[in-house]
Design an enzyme around this catalytic site. Structure first.
Site, PDB file in Angstrom:
ATOM      1  N   ASP A   1      51.756  15.248   9.527  1.00 47.49           N
ATOM      2  CA  ASP A   1      52.366  15.735  10.768  1.00 47.49           C
ATOM      3  C   ASP A   1      53.487  16.716  10.369  1.00 47.49           C
ATOM      4  O   ASP A   1      53.224  17.892  10.169  1.00 47.49           O
ATOM      5  CB  ASP A   1      52.865  14.504  11.526  1.00 47.49           C
TER       6      ASP A   1
ATOM      7  N   VAL B   1      47.967  11.039  18.458  1.00 43.77           N
ATOM      8  CA  VAL B   1      46.679  10.354  18.478  1.00 43.77           C
ATOM      9  C   VAL B   1      46.817   8.902  18.031  1.00 43.77           C
ATOM     10  O   VAL B   1      47.695   8.558  17.232  1.00 43.77           O
ATOM     11  CB  VAL B   1      45.624  11.089  17.603  1.00 43.77           C
TER      12      VAL B   1
HETATM   13  P1  IMP Z   1      54.978  13.037   8.731  1.00 43.62           P
HETATM   14  O1  IMP Z   1      55.965  12.559   7.717  1.00 43.62           O
HETATM   15  O2  IMP Z   1      55.693  13.616   9.936  1.00 43.62           O
HETATM   16  O3  IMP Z   1      53.948  13.975   8.183  1.00 43.62           O
HETATM   17  O4  IMP Z   1      54.289  11.776   9.349  1.00 43.62           O
HETATM   18  C1  IMP Z   1      53.308  11.094   8.727  1.00 43.62           C
HETATM   19  C2  IMP Z   1      53.122   9.729   9.357  1.00 43.62           C
HETATM   20  O5  IMP Z   1      53.535   9.689  10.736  1.00 43.62           O
HETATM   21  C3  IMP Z   1      51.669   9.379   9.378  1.00 43.62           C
HETATM   22  O6  IMP Z   1      51.280   8.752   8.188  1.00 43.62           O
HETATM   23  C4  IMP Z   1      51.548   8.489  10.597  1.00 43.62           C
HETATM   24  O7  IMP Z   1      51.795   7.151  10.228  1.00 43.62           O
HETATM   25  C5  IMP Z   1      52.634   8.971  11.532  1.00 43.62           C
HETATM   26  N1  IMP Z   1      52.084   9.857  12.568  1.00 43.62           N
HETATM   27  C6  IMP Z   1      52.243  11.184  12.675  1.00 43.62           C
HETATM   28  N2  IMP Z   1      51.593  11.686  13.738  1.00 43.62           N
HETATM   29  C7  IMP Z   1      50.977  10.635  14.316  1.00 43.62           C
HETATM   30  C8  IMP Z   1      50.097  10.513  15.454  1.00 43.62           C
HETATM   31  O8  IMP Z   1      49.726  11.473  16.154  1.00 43.62           O
HETATM   32  N3  IMP Z   1      49.671   9.252  15.706  1.00 43.62           N
HETATM   33  C9  IMP Z   1      50.015   8.161  14.979  1.00 43.62           C
HETATM   34  N4  IMP Z   1      50.817   8.243  13.912  1.00 43.62           N
HETATM   35  C10 IMP Z   1      51.290   9.472  13.570  1.00 43.62           C
END
Ligand code: IMP
Length: 173
Positions: free
Chosen positions: A100, A150
């Protein structure tokens, strides 16, 4: 009232996961592959993925992390469960449910590099480029998705919905 609308069906996911498994098999043909599953969100994806990778030398380990509260990344990554074995000199593939902001995977790549793997790559089921805060290399990617939160297929909202067999979005009815 909110209802769950299908975003990617179980069949669409299964077809893509099969293709990812074949790509990984091709690239790691003569290697010993250590698959690191990032908990908790990736466990369903990883369970299907490893069964699509037809290689004789494949081991699995788990890395528990927490980086999220509700639907917003806190940017702070907490290790809740470390690897059970060293990864020095191994070909490592980090399996993530979704990239994300990229903060979690970037933190984990830095952390794992200090343990001196022979190679370190990323396989993610989903990527939301609209929310990227940091660029991360994703060698194996399932789907690029728009900026929607999602749920399902292992992904949660407040620990709920991990058991849905497909990926969905919550929509006001
Ligand atoms: P990042 O550090 O922002 O890249 O987030 C990564 C983590 O956030 C993922 O491994 C998910 O556990 C959680 N996450 C990010 N977007 C979503 C989503 O749309 N649905 C559910 N979990 C999410």
């Amino acid at each position: 009232m909110e209802q769950i609308v299908t975003y990617l069906s179980a069949d669409q996911i299964a077809e893509r996961v099969k293709a990812l498994g074949a790509d990984i098999k091709r690239d790691y043909q003569d290697k010993r592959l250590a698959i690191i599953i990032v908990l908790k969100g990736s466990f369903v994806f990883a369970a299907d993925l490893i069964r699509a990778i037809d290689l004789p030398h494949l081991r699995v380990d788990f890395l528990g992390v927490r980086s999220y509260e509700g639907t917003e990344s806190s940017g702070v990554v907490q290790i809740t469960n470390d690897l059970s074995r060293p990864i020095e000199d191994e070909d490592v593939l980090l399996v993530e449910d979704i990239v994300d902001t990229g903060l979690t995977i970037s933190y984990l790549l830095d952390l794992l590099q200090t343990r001196k793997p022979r190679s370190l790559k990323v396989c993610a089921l989903l990527h939301k480029p609209a929310r990227a805060k940091i660029a991360v290399p994703i060698e194996y990617l399932g789907f690029t998705i728009e900026d929607r939160f999602v749920i399902g297929y292992g992904l949660d909202f407040g620990e709920k919905f991990r058991n849905l067999p497909f990926l969905g979005v919550l929509q006001r009815a």
